[in-house]
Design a protein around this motif. Structure first.
Motif, PDB file in Angstrom:
ATOM      1  N   VAL A   1       0.887  -1.171   0.000  1.00 46.03           N
ATOM      2  CA  VAL A   1       0.000   0.000   0.000  1.00 46.03           C
ATOM      3  C   VAL A   1       0.923   1.218   0.000  1.00 46.03           C
ATOM      4  CG1 VAL A   1      -1.944   1.144   1.123  1.00 46.03           C
ATOM      5  CG2 VAL A   1      -1.632  -1.342   1.396  1.00 46.03           C
ATOM      6  N   PRO A   2       1.349   1.693  -1.180  1.00 40.93           N
ATOM      7  CA  PRO A   2       2.355   2.758  -1.216  1.00 40.93           C
ATOM      8  C   PRO A   2       1.900   4.019  -0.498  1.00 40.93           C
ATOM      9  CG  PRO A   2       2.084   1.761  -3.382  1.00 40.93           C
ATOM     10  CD  PRO A   2       0.964   1.250  -2.528  1.00 40.93           C
ATOM     11  N   TYR A   3       2.829   4.613   0.239  1.00 40.19           N
ATOM     12  CA  TYR A   3       2.551   5.885   0.903  1.00 40.19           C
ATOM     13  C   TYR A   3       2.315   6.931  -0.168  1.00 40.19           C
ATOM     14  CZ  TYR A   3       3.260   9.872   4.061  1.00 40.19           C
ATOM     15  OH  TYR A   3       3.099  11.019   4.793  1.00 40.19           O
ATOM     16  N   PRO A   4       1.182   7.628  -0.141  1.00 40.12           N
ATOM     17  CA  PRO A   4       0.822   8.483  -1.273  1.00 40.12           C
ATOM     18  C   PRO A   4       1.596   9.781  -1.357  1.00 40.12           C
ATOM     19  CG  PRO A   4      -0.838   8.648   0.445  1.00 40.12           C
ATOM     20  CD  PRO A   4       0.119   7.582   0.884  1.00 40.12           C
ATOM     21  N   HIS A   5       2.376  10.122  -0.336  1.00 43.11           N
ATOM     22  CA  HIS A   5       3.060  11.421  -0.325  1.00 43.11           C
ATOM     23  C   HIS A   5       4.575  11.255  -0.345  1.00 43.11           C
ATOM     24  CE1 HIS A   5      -0.914  12.920   0.525  1.00 43.11           C
ATOM     25  NE2 HIS A   5      -0.964  12.246   1.658  1.00 43.11           N
ATOM     26  N   ALA A   6       5.067  10.268  -1.075  1.00 49.10           N
ATOM     27  CA  ALA A   6       6.508   9.996  -1.105  1.00 49.10           C
ATOM     28  C   ALA A   6       7.094  10.235  -2.490  1.00 49.10           C
ATOM     29  CB  ALA A   6       6.781   8.565  -0.652  1.00 49.10           C
ATOM     30  N   ALA A   7       6.519  11.212  -3.207  1.00 50.07           N
ATOM     31  CA  ALA A   7       7.058  11.651  -4.502  1.00 50.07           C
ATOM     32  C   ALA A   7       7.204  10.503  -5.501  1.00 50.07           C
ATOM     33  CB  ALA A   7       8.421  12.334  -4.299  1.00 50.07           C
ATOM     34  N   GLY A   8       6.348   9.507  -5.403  1.00 48.76           N
ATOM     35  CA  GLY A   8       6.394   8.397  -6.357  1.00 48.76           C
ATOM     36  C   GLY A   8       7.424   7.341  -6.032  1.00 48.76           C
ATOM     37  N   HIS A   9       8.287   7.575  -5.020  1.00 44.78           N
ATOM     38  CA  HIS A   9       9.334   6.596  -4.699  1.00 44.78           C
ATOM     39  C   HIS A   9       8.739   5.243  -4.338  1.00 44.78           C
ATOM     40  CE1 HIS A   9      12.562   9.415  -4.994  1.00 44.78           C
ATOM     41  NE2 HIS A   9      12.112  10.186  -4.023  1.00 44.78           N
ATOM     42  N   GLN A  10       7.725   5.245  -3.477  1.00 41.47           N
ATOM     43  CA  GLN A  10       7.177   3.961  -3.025  1.00 41.47           C
ATOM     44  C   GLN A  10       6.428   3.248  -4.143  1.00 41.47           C
ATOM     45  OE1 GLN A  10       5.316   3.539   0.711  1.00 41.47           O
ATOM     46  NE2 GLN A  10       6.972   4.530   1.831  1.00 41.47           N
ATOM     47  N   ARG A  11       5.783   3.994  -4.998  1.00 45.43           N
ATOM     48  CA  ARG A  11       5.105   3.334  -6.124  1.00 45.43           C
ATOM     49  C   ARG A  11       6.108   2.661  -7.038  1.00 45.43           C
ATOM     50  NH1 ARG A  11       1.962   7.946  -5.486  1.00 45.43           N
ATOM     51  NH2 ARG A  11       3.134   9.113  -7.043  1.00 45.43           N
ATOM     52  N   ALA A  12       7.240   3.312  -7.257  1.00 45.57           N
ATOM     53  CA  ALA A  12       8.278   2.715  -8.098  1.00 45.57           C
ATOM     54  C   ALA A  12       8.865   1.477  -7.426  1.00 45.57           C
ATOM     55  CB  ALA A  12       9.379   3.738  -8.380  1.00 45.57           C
ATOM     56  N   ASN A  13       9.102   1.557  -6.106  1.00 45.63           N
ATOM     57  CA  ASN A  13       9.594   0.387  -5.384  1.00 45.63           C
ATOM     58  C   ASN A  13       8.604  -0.771  -5.492  1.00 45.63           C
ATOM     59  OD1 ASN A  13      11.667   2.077  -4.579  1.00 45.63           O
ATOM     60  ND2 ASN A  13      11.006   2.221  -2.454  1.00 45.63           N
ATOM     61  N   ALA A  14       7.311  -0.445  -5.354  1.00 41.91           N
ATOM     62  CA  ALA A  14       6.276  -1.477  -5.400  1.00 41.91           C
ATOM     63  C   ALA A  14       6.218  -2.149  -6.762  1.00 41.91           C
ATOM     64  CB  ALA A  14       4.926  -0.857  -5.052  1.00 41.91           C
TER      65      ALA A  14
END
Length: 307
Positions: free
Chosen positions: A208-221
């Motif tokens: 569940v990517p943190y939505p306020h991490a400048a896209g970093h977590q979505r890319a990691n996911a």
């Protein structure tokens, strides 16, 4: 910049190690001017702008993900993210250490945590789904201090026969290694450390990517998903129903095993040793290990210096 030059000139370190951020830029620039070798480590798939800039002055850059390496060129090593050791921990002993019931057969275990911060959305999802979850699985839930009292009340509201299947913790120190090994499935954010620990343990991850991490977590996911090691649920979509659906993976042993194998293939349990070997080589003015040697270290193969 003058302050960084003065400090480095006075202390004359053998090497500089940086995890990036804007404060690293003058230090690494000063190190380059004074010919002090330096290593910059980046934990996310997509590096921040300051890390990209700092990497220009570094002697070497180490990264957590292979997809990041081309951004820094040949002076880059894929080490993974340094994590706690999980070696020698058996799942049965880990579950006992966490106070989970030793029911025959052993219940599947879901570990849910939000990284370094308490997550109200996670707490709300557990509140909604918990009575149905504990009918068939055990749940280890890291709540943070803010959510711990509510979690205890939630636990007390469960039927006596099911209460032991829900184990909330405000935080975990060394016991976090037990939680990772005990789990069959992890639900959490996609910070670099969370991804590194889940893959080192070989555990599938519902992200569940943190939505306020400048896209970093979505890319990691996406790295996890592309490898078949995880699935993504958007933060705004994560609720009790989504948590129940995620837990449904525990009813598919074959699918769960495939995801676990994919997760394990991404793991680099020797990341700390790999970074240390590179940094010591720089400090001692030796030729740093090449990419293949660093890969072996990161995968836990060891070396004469780092068994």
């Amino acid at each position: 910049m003058p302050q960084a030059l003065a400090l480095l000139a006075r202390h004359r370190p053998d090497a500089v190690f940086s995890t990036g951020g804007y404060v690293a830029i003058p230090v690494l620039a000063a190190a380059a001017v004074l010919r002090v070798p330096s290593l910059v480590w980046e934990g996310n798939v997509v590096p921040g702008r300051s890390t990209r800039l700092a990497g220009r002055w570094a002697s070497l850059v180490s990264v957590s993900f292979a997809a990041t390496a081309p951004l820094f060129g040949p002076d880059c090593r894929v080490t993974g993210t340094p994590i706690r050791s999980l070696a020698g921990i058996e799942p049965a002993a880990a579950r006992a250490g966490l106070g989970l019931p030793a029911e025959p057969p052993a219940l599947p275990v879901l570990l849910l945590f939000g990284g370094s911060q308490a997550v109200r959305r996670f707490d709300a999802a557990v509140d909604e789904a918990l009575p149905r979850l504990v009918e068939r699985i055990a749940v280890v839930h890291l709540t943070g201090q803010a959510g711990y009292a509510a979690a205890l009340r939630r636990r007390e509201a469960l039927p006596d026969a099911l209460r032991a299947r829900y184990r909330p913790f405000a935080s975990l120190g060394v016991e976090m290694a037990d939680a990772l090994v005990a789990a069959d499935l992890i639900v959490g954010r996609a910070g670099s450390s969370t991804v590194a620990e889940a893959t080192a343990a070989g555990r599938p991850l519902i992200v569940v990517p943190y939505p306020h991490a400048a896209g970093h977590q979505r890319a990691n996911a996406r790295i996890l998903v592309e490898a078949g090691a995880g699935r993504i649920v958007a933060d705004e979509d994560f609720d009790g129903a989504a948590l129940l659906q995620a837990a449904g993976l525990l009813d598919d042993p074959a699918g769960l095993a495939r995801m676990a194998g994919a997760s394990r293939s991404l793991g680099r349990p020797g990341a700390a040793a790999a970074n240390a070997e590179v940094l010591l080589a720089l400090a001692e003015r030796r030729t740093p290990p090449d990419a293949a040697a660093v890969e072996r270290l990161a995968l836990g193969a060891g070396s004469a210096r780092w068994p």
